[in-house]
Scaffold this motif. Structure first.
Motif, PDB file in Angstrom:
ATOM      1  N   GLU A  31     -23.310 -23.525  17.669  1.00 56.77           N
ATOM      2  CA  GLU A  31     -23.485 -24.573  18.390  1.00 56.77           C
ATOM      3  C   GLU A  31     -22.504 -24.977  19.296  1.00 56.77           C
ATOM      4  O   GLU A  31     -21.763 -24.024  20.002  1.00 56.77           O
ATOM      5  N   ARG A  32     -21.619 -24.865  18.049  1.00 53.12           N
ATOM      6  CA  ARG A  32     -20.365 -25.239  18.069  1.00 53.12           C
ATOM      7  C   ARG A  32     -18.863 -23.899  19.076  1.00 53.12           C
ATOM      8  O   ARG A  32     -18.224 -24.251  19.270  1.00 53.12           O
ATOM      9  N   SER A  33     -20.053 -23.129  18.647  1.00 51.48           N
ATOM     10  CA  SER A  33     -18.954 -22.306  17.920  1.00 51.48           C
ATOM     11  C   SER A  33     -19.421 -21.207  19.756  1.00 51.48           C
ATOM     12  O   SER A  33     -17.773 -20.672  20.161  1.00 51.48           O
ATOM     13  N   LEU A  34     -20.458 -21.277  19.808  1.00 52.64           N
ATOM     14  CA  LEU A  34     -20.634 -21.018  21.379  1.00 52.64           C
ATOM     15  C   LEU A  34     -20.517 -22.055  22.470  1.00 52.64           C
ATOM     16  O   LEU A  34     -20.310 -21.089  23.808  1.00 52.64           O
ATOM     17  N   ARG A  35     -20.140 -23.231  22.049  1.00 49.87           N
ATOM     18  CA  ARG A  35     -19.701 -23.087  23.300  1.00 49.87           C
ATOM     19  C   ARG A  35     -18.075 -22.993  24.265  1.00 49.87           C
ATOM     20  O   ARG A  35     -18.460 -23.323  25.410  1.00 49.87           O
ATOM     21  N   PRO A  36     -17.373 -22.347  23.703  1.00 50.92           N
ATOM     22  CA  PRO A  36     -16.180 -22.303  24.447  1.00 50.92           C
ATOM     23  C   PRO A  36     -17.030 -20.307  25.604  1.00 50.92           C
ATOM     24  O   PRO A  36     -16.573 -20.007  26.984  1.00 50.92           O
ATOM     25  N   ALA A  37     -17.836 -19.725  25.337  1.00 46.72           N
ATOM     26  CA  ALA A  37     -18.376 -18.669  25.541  1.00 46.72           C
ATOM     27  C   ALA A  37     -18.844 -19.978  27.184  1.00 46.72           C
ATOM     28  O   ALA A  37     -19.586 -18.269  28.205  1.00 46.72           O
ATOM     29  N   SER A  92     -23.142  -7.375  36.013  1.00 39.49           N
ATOM     30  CA  SER A  92     -24.005  -6.085  35.975  1.00 39.49           C
ATOM     31  C   SER A  92     -24.171  -6.352  34.432  1.00 39.49           C
ATOM     32  O   SER A  92     -23.453  -7.114  33.837  1.00 39.49           O
ATOM     33  N   GLN A  93     -25.049  -5.971  34.063  1.00 39.36           N
ATOM     34  CA  GLN A  93     -25.234  -5.210  32.751  1.00 39.36           C
ATOM     35  C   GLN A  93     -24.043  -5.281  31.371  1.00 39.36           C
ATOM     36  O   GLN A  93     -23.970  -5.727  30.427  1.00 39.36           O
ATOM     37  N   GLN A  94     -23.692  -4.042  32.013  1.00 34.38           N
ATOM     38  CA  GLN A  94     -22.949  -3.633  31.097  1.00 34.38           C
ATOM     39  C   GLN A  94     -21.875  -5.308  31.214  1.00 34.38           C
ATOM     40  O   GLN A  94     -20.625  -5.135  29.615  1.00 34.38           O
ATOM     41  N   GLY A  95     -21.308  -5.139  32.382  1.00 32.31           N
ATOM     42  CA  GLY A  95     -20.310  -6.312  32.011  1.00 32.31           C
ATOM     43  C   GLY A  95     -20.622  -7.378  31.336  1.00 32.31           C
ATOM     44  O   GLY A  95     -20.075  -8.376  30.169  1.00 32.31           O
ATOM     45  N   SER A  96     -22.177  -7.867  30.958  1.00 34.21           N
ATOM     46  CA  SER A  96     -22.518  -9.097  30.736  1.00 34.21           C
ATOM     47  C   SER A  96     -22.703  -8.550  29.245  1.00 34.21           C
ATOM     48  O   SER A  96     -22.841  -9.593  27.893  1.00 34.21           O
ATOM     49  N   GLN A  97     -22.809  -7.290  28.367  1.00 36.34           N
ATOM     50  CA  GLN A  97     -22.963  -6.827  26.994  1.00 36.34           C
ATOM     51  C   GLN A  97     -21.694  -6.810  26.888  1.00 36.34           C
ATOM     52  O   GLN A  97     -21.144  -6.716  25.131  1.00 36.34           O
ATOM     53  N   PHE A  98     -20.253  -6.312  27.295  1.00 39.73           N
ATOM     54  CA  PHE A  98     -19.096  -6.377  27.671  1.00 39.73           C
ATOM     55  C   PHE A  98     -18.965  -7.135  26.666  1.00 39.73           C
ATOM     56  O   PHE A  98     -17.936  -7.846  25.520  1.00 39.73           O
ATOM     57  N   VAL A  99     -18.606  -8.975  27.859  1.00 39.86           N
ATOM     58  CA  VAL A  99     -19.073 -10.247  27.219  1.00 39.86           C
ATOM     59  C   VAL A  99     -18.844 -10.395  25.659  1.00 39.86           C
ATOM     60  O   VAL A  99     -18.391 -11.382  24.882  1.00 39.86           O
ATOM     61  N   ALA A 100     -21.003  -9.939  25.657  1.00 40.83           N
ATOM     62  CA  ALA A 100     -21.334 -10.544  24.363  1.00 40.83           C
ATOM     63  C   ALA A 100     -21.150 -10.113  23.015  1.00 40.83           C
ATOM     64  O   ALA A 100     -20.342 -10.965  22.689  1.00 40.83           O
ATOM     65  N   ARG A 101     -20.693  -9.217  23.720  1.00 43.05           N
ATOM     66  CA  ARG A 101     -20.177  -8.340  21.985  1.00 43.05           C
ATOM     67  C   ARG A 101     -18.163  -8.600  22.204  1.00 43.05           C
ATOM     68  O   ARG A 101     -18.156  -9.027  21.021  1.00 43.05           O
ATOM     69  N   LEU A 102     -17.622  -8.632  23.249  1.00 36.49           N
ATOM     70  CA  LEU A 102     -16.332  -9.616  22.728  1.00 36.49           C
ATOM     71  C   LEU A 102     -16.100 -10.720  22.152  1.00 36.49           C
ATOM     72  O   LEU A 102     -15.045 -11.129  21.355  1.00 36.49           O
TER      73      LEU A 102
END
Length: 136
Positions: free
Chosen positions: A68-74, A86-96
């Motif tokens: 939970e703490r590691s996800l907070r900044p995201a 977009s879906q592609q943008g969401s996937q890019f952000v999630a992966r990064l």
């Protein structure tokens, strides 16, 4: 062994509650709060053994506070930027975010990894691994 003995009644109670929740009949595509709860109970029953890993393996925390703490900044970044369009943008952000979080935990340089990943893609090489380096 004492922890296992003390947890056993709680484990049995939780399993009984999950089984009761999972026993309700719901439609395949039903989206009611009841249907969502029933599906959650069924999923938890499938993973029931994993819920108690911390009891049998020393060093495994019973909470997900570190995650939970590691996800907070995201989460904060997503709220401030209004997310992706977009879906592609969401996937890019999630992966990064996965890459950067993993590298931070491993105390590995993020820029070096991203540079290696871009180089590997450009020259058709094997991508760098996110797995921690093997200790010798």
């Amino acid at each position: 062994m004492e922890l296992q003995d003390r947890i056993q009644p709680l484990r049995q109670q939780l399993q009984a509650c999950l089984e009761e929740g999972a026993s309700f009949s719901v439609g395949y595509r039903e989206q009611t709060p009841l249907a969502k709860t029933v599906r959650t109970c069924r999923q938890l029953l499938k993973q029931e053994v994993s819920l108690w890993t911390f009891v049998h393996h020393e060093g495994v925390e019973p909470t997900n506070n570190a995650a939970e703490r590691s996800l907070r900044p995201a989460v904060i970044a997503r709220k401030l930027s209004f997310g992706s369009r977009s879906q592609q943008g969401s996937q890019f952000v999630a992966r990064l975010l996965t890459v950067t979080s993993s590298l931070k935990v491993q105390q590995r340089p993020i820029l070096d990894f991203l540079t290696d990943a871009c180089r590997a893609h450009r020259y058709h090489l094997a991508p760098p691994s996110l797995l921690p380096p093997a200790e010798s």
